[in-house]
Design a protein around this motif. Structure first.
Motif, PDB file in Angstrom:
ATOM      1  N   MET A   1      44.031  20.533  39.561  1.00  0.00           N
ATOM      2  CA  MET A   1      45.525  20.831  39.328  1.00  0.00           C
ATOM      3  C   MET A   1      46.153  21.597  39.749  1.00  0.00           C
ATOM      4  N   ILE A   2      47.093  22.304  40.483  1.00  0.00           N
ATOM      5  CA  ILE A   2      48.018  23.595  40.246  1.00  0.00           C
ATOM      6  C   ILE A   2      49.044  23.241  39.821  1.00  0.00           C
ATOM      7  N   ASN A   3      49.355  24.462  38.543  1.00  0.00           N
ATOM      8  CA  ASN A   3      50.330  24.544  37.688  1.00  0.00           C
ATOM      9  C   ASN A   3      50.939  26.246  38.307  1.00  0.00           C
ATOM     10  N   LEU A   4      52.095  25.482  38.814  1.00  0.00           N
ATOM     11  CA  LEU A   4      53.029  26.780  39.449  1.00  0.00           C
ATOM     12  C   LEU A   4      54.275  26.673  39.199  1.00  0.00           C
ATOM     13  N   GLN A   5      54.387  27.679  38.324  1.00  0.00           N
ATOM     14  CA  GLN A   5      56.145  27.210  37.892  1.00  0.00           C
ATOM     15  C   GLN A   5      57.242  28.385  39.151  1.00  0.00           C
ATOM     16  N   PRO A   6      58.178  27.507  39.170  1.00  0.00           N
ATOM     17  CA  PRO A   6      59.069  28.556  40.145  1.00  0.00           C
ATOM     18  C   PRO A   6      59.298  30.278  40.664  1.00  0.00           C
ATOM     19  N   TYR A   7      59.264  30.111  41.419  1.00  0.00           N
ATOM     20  CA  TYR A   7      59.313  31.793  42.188  1.00  0.00           C
ATOM     21  C   TYR A   7      58.254  33.012  40.492  1.00  0.00           C
ATOM     22  N   GLU A   8      56.996  32.173  39.847  1.00  0.00           N
ATOM     23  CA  GLU A   8      56.561  33.177  39.178  1.00  0.00           C
ATOM     24  C   GLU A   8      55.592  33.723  39.451  1.00  0.00           C
ATOM     25  N   ASN A   9      55.266  33.561  40.575  1.00  0.00           N
ATOM     26  CA  ASN A   9      53.568  34.351  41.205  1.00  0.00           C
ATOM     27  C   ASN A   9      54.007  34.256  42.961  1.00  0.00           C
ATOM     28  N   PRO A  10      53.094  34.993  43.763  1.00  0.00           N
ATOM     29  CA  PRO A  10      52.615  35.071  45.172  1.00  0.00           C
ATOM     30  C   PRO A  10      52.518  34.066  45.465  1.00  0.00           C
ATOM     31  N   GLN A  11      51.342  32.915  44.450  1.00  0.00           N
ATOM     32  CA  GLN A  11      50.852  32.002  45.216  1.00  0.00           C
ATOM     33  C   GLN A  11      51.239  30.181  45.657  1.00  0.00           C
ATOM     34  N   TYR A  12      52.441  30.626  44.695  1.00  0.00           N
ATOM     35  CA  TYR A  12      54.154  29.905  44.048  1.00  0.00           C
ATOM     36  C   TYR A  12      54.607  29.797  46.056  1.00  0.00           C
ATOM     37  N   PHE A  13      54.672  30.811  46.603  1.00  0.00           N
ATOM     38  CA  PHE A  13      55.520  31.582  48.023  1.00  0.00           C
ATOM     39  C   PHE A  13      54.415  30.816  49.605  1.00  0.00           C
ATOM     40  N   VAL A  14      53.224  31.380  48.378  1.00  0.00           N
ATOM     41  CA  VAL A  14      52.387  30.675  50.220  1.00  0.00           C
ATOM     42  C   VAL A  14      52.613  29.048  50.203  1.00  0.00           C
ATOM     43  N   TYR A  15      52.696  28.823  49.281  1.00  0.00           N
ATOM     44  CA  TYR A  15      52.430  27.055  49.350  1.00  0.00           C
ATOM     45  C   TYR A  15      53.950  26.165  49.537  1.00  0.00           C
ATOM     46  N   LEU A  16      55.218  27.052  49.447  1.00  0.00           N
ATOM     47  CA  LEU A  16      56.458  27.338  49.627  1.00  0.00           C
ATOM     48  C   LEU A  16      56.361  27.103  51.526  1.00  0.00           C
ATOM     49  N   VAL A  17      55.938  28.422  52.112  1.00  0.00           N
ATOM     50  CA  VAL A  17      56.489  28.842  52.831  1.00  0.00           C
ATOM     51  C   VAL A  17      55.348  27.439  54.010  1.00  0.00           C
ATOM     52  N   ILE A  18      54.499  26.991  53.612  1.00  0.00           N
ATOM     53  CA  ILE A  18      53.586  26.358  54.087  1.00  0.00           C
ATOM     54  C   ILE A  18      54.432  25.118  54.792  1.00  0.00           C
ATOM     55  N   ALA A  19      54.609  24.627  53.204  1.00  0.00           N
ATOM     56  CA  ALA A  19      55.844  23.136  52.648  1.00  0.00           C
ATOM     57  C   ALA A  19      57.196  23.435  53.524  1.00  0.00           C
TER      58      ALA A  19
END
Length: 410
Positions: A1-19
């Motif tokens: 599973m992906i463990n993403l804390q809010p706004y902590e790394n670029p990967q988070y924003f990639v998933y966010l934009v897609i969603a």
């Protein structure tokens, strides 16, 4: 599973934009897909609490259920009794709403088995929201809380972990309708602007001051402190300024991300910072720094205590009353950050700074000592900036490490 804390790394924003793409397209055409917003929020909250943080996720669910019981039990009581409701019931509802947060703050100083923790990311900001709703139900400014909107308000994922702290009434106005295309295009322009400003603040300037400069300055300050105990070295001054810059850019960057994502979702989450280091005095600073927290403490602690003290005639002198209220207000703020000496001193420091500032302003006004000009404004900004930076040095806990050889965070 992906463990993403809010706004902590670029990967988070990639998933966010897609969603967010389907939501953005819907809002552009004047449609708010509330069910999709809920799914996105739940998905990203799940990403915060998956893997080794699953216990925090379970605690969050229990917390939400508990706060629903408190809020809607009090709302039912208000409807049933009308204006005849008892003050003690309101006080009990507020105490019950605050109780989980109090428990989390006290827990670290209570002897307990290693690894047991009842807190979770965002509990403070969720508590601010729930207490605000209970208090405004009492005031009558909120007539009725809708359970679905209340759940969305509490679990609005862009702000769940560290704010900004929105108000239920303001949130409902945005949530109930989709903006016009013209208004939403403006929202998108602000969203993009805040997003890139957040990247500049958090990932460039925040990284520069917090990761690149601060560790070196702290190391040098500790070495100087061990050679000359209690000696205030230039290195310590460097830590003070560097940490202040890091704290601002990291937190302001985070807040800009939260506001940006909110605007993408058609929700106008309020801004948290407005050039605080350009403040002319400490009171103005608190109107520009972490503004949603400052306004929450002003409305629900400072003003409430002031009205209570005036009603009970505890303190007759208005100046003395404001001074006592400042002490109460900032002591609560200090304790909220944590039950350590440096957080409590940080709260007292700001209370005393505002009290001294008020005394000076009254004295200056009475005797007409100084006329405003560019020089006096520059001096005022310089003095305020240094007063604030010193408070952040206290807040950082670094002095605990320097003077008592205790690692940060202990």
């Amino acid at each position: 599973m992906i463990n993403l804390q809010p706004y902590e790394n670029p990967q988070y924003f990639v998933y966010l934009v897609i969603a967010l793409l389907p939501l953005i397209i819907g809002l552009y055409f004047g449609k708010r897909y509330k069910w999709y917003e809920a799914l996105v929020s739940l998905a990203f909250i799940f990403l915060i609490f998956d893997a080794d943080k699953w216990q925090q996720g379970v605690t969050l669910i229990c917390y939400i259920v508990y706060q629903f019981l408190v809020t809607f039990a009090y709302q039912h009581y208000r409807k049933k009794t009308g204006k005849a409701n008892k003050t003690w019931v309101f006080c009990l509802a507020v105490i019950l709403a605050i109780l989980p947060l109090v428990g989390v703050k006290i827990w670290p100083i209570v002897p307990h088995k290693q690894g047991i923790d009842f807190g979770f990311l965002g509990i403070s900001y969720l508590t601010f929201k729930t207490v605000q709703v209970v208090m405004e139900l009492r005031d009558g400014t909120i007539k009725q809380v809708d359970p679905v909107i209340y759940a969305r308000f509490l679990l609005f994922f862009p702000t769940i972990s560290s704010g900004p702290i929105d108000r239920y009434r303001r949130f409902v106005k945005d949530y109930d309708k989709a903006p016009s295309r013209e208004d939403y295009i403006k929202d998108l322009s602000y969203a993009v602007r805040y997003l890139f400003q957040g990247f500049l603040y958090k990932f460039l300037l925040g990284w520069f001051f917090g990761t690149y400069c601060l560790p070196y300055l702290e190391q040098q300050a500790i070495l100087a402190g061990r050679m000359y105990p209690l000696h205030l070295s230039w290195w310590l001054l460097g830590v003070m300024y560097c940490y202040s810059m890091y704290l601002f850019f990291d937190f302001a960057g985070y807040s800009l991300f939260a506001v940006s994502i909110s605007y993408f979702m058609g929700i106008h989450t309020p801004m948290n910072f407005n050039k605080p280091f350009a403040a002319h005095n400490i009171k103005e600073f608190w109107n520009l720094w972490h503004m949603t927290l400052s306004s929450w403490f002003r409305d629900f602690i400072f003003m409430r205590f002031t009205f209570f003290a005036m009603k009970k005639r505890l303190i007759k002198n208005r100046n003395r009353l404001s001074q006592v209220t400042y002490l109460v207000n900032f002591m609560v703020m200090g304790v909220w950050h944590g039950l350590t000496w440096y957080y409590i001193v940080y709260g007292l420091y700001h209370a005393l700074a505002i009290i001294i500032n008020d005394i000076w302003l009254r004295f200056k006004k009475k005797h007409k000592l100084v006329k405003h000009n560019k020089f006096t404004e520059a001096v005022a900004i310089f003095v305020t900036f240094n007063v604030v930076c010193l408070s952040f040095l206290i807040f950082s806990g670094f002095l605990n490490n320097l003077w008592f050889n205790v690692p940060l965070g202990k």
